[in-house]
Write a protein that holds these residues in place. Sequence first.
Motif, PDB file in Angstrom:
ATOM      1  N   UNK A  21      51.212  39.815  50.436  1.00 15.03           N
ATOM      2  CA  UNK A  21      51.708  38.905  49.075  1.00 15.03           C
ATOM      3  C   UNK A  21      50.351  38.349  48.994  1.00 15.03           C
ATOM      4  N   UNK A  22      49.854  38.286  48.263  1.00 18.10           N
ATOM      5  CA  UNK A  22      48.044  37.822  47.674  1.00 18.10           C
ATOM      6  C   UNK A  22      48.261  36.970  46.760  1.00 18.10           C
ATOM      7  N   UNK A  23      47.353  36.357  47.089  1.00 19.82           N
ATOM      8  CA  UNK A  23      46.531  35.667  45.486  1.00 19.82           C
ATOM      9  C   UNK A  23      44.805  35.814  45.241  1.00 19.82           C
ATOM     10  N   UNK A  24      44.814  35.383  44.245  1.00 17.90           N
ATOM     11  CA  UNK A  24      43.720  35.537  43.557  1.00 17.90           C
ATOM     12  C   UNK A  24      43.615  34.863  42.388  1.00 17.90           C
ATOM     13  N   UNK A  25      42.633  35.862  41.497  1.00 13.90           N
ATOM     14  CA  UNK A  25      42.344  35.615  40.581  1.00 13.90           C
ATOM     15  C   UNK A  25      43.755  35.390  39.295  1.00 13.90           C
ATOM     16  N   UNK A  26      44.281  36.309  39.739  1.00 12.33           N
ATOM     17  CA  UNK A  26      45.484  36.599  38.745  1.00 12.33           C
ATOM     18  C   UNK A  26      46.882  35.249  38.735  1.00 12.33           C
ATOM     19  N   UNK A  27      46.753  34.908  40.200  1.00  9.78           N
ATOM     20  CA  UNK A  27      47.671  33.015  40.002  1.00  9.78           C
ATOM     21  C   UNK A  27      48.808  32.868  39.780  1.00  9.78           C
TER      22      UNK A  27
END
Length: 112
Positions: free
Chosen positions: A34-40
Motif C-alpha cells: 500500500x502506498x501514498x504519493x501524488x495520487x492522493x
Amino acid sequence: MKKIEAIIRPSKLEELKEALLAIDIDGITITQVMGAGKQMGWKEFYRGTEVSLNVLPKVKLELVAADDKVELIAETIIQYSQTGEVGDGKIFIFDLADCIRIRTRERGDKAL
C-alpha cells in the motif's frame, strides 16, 4: 550488479511479468503493498463521517541484474506500466555489493 525495485499499478502486473520473461528476466520477487504519493487516494463515507484513504494498493517488484541489463529492464518496466496518469509508480535502482547463492556458494553475477 544492481537491484531494481519498481512500484506499479496492480492492473499492469501480468503484462509486465510476460514482458520481463520475454527479455530473459525470470528472478523476480513480487509483493502487494500500500502506498501514498501524488495520487492522493480517495474519500469515503463511513457511518456518516468522511474518511480520507490516502494509501492505495500497489505492487512492488524486486529483481537483481547485471549492470548491462539495467537499462533494458527499466525501459521494459516503463513501457508496460505507463498509462500517463498520476499513480503509474516509480523505479528505484541501487548498487549491489554482492550476491551469494546459498546452495552452491557462488558469488556475484554467477549467483544470479
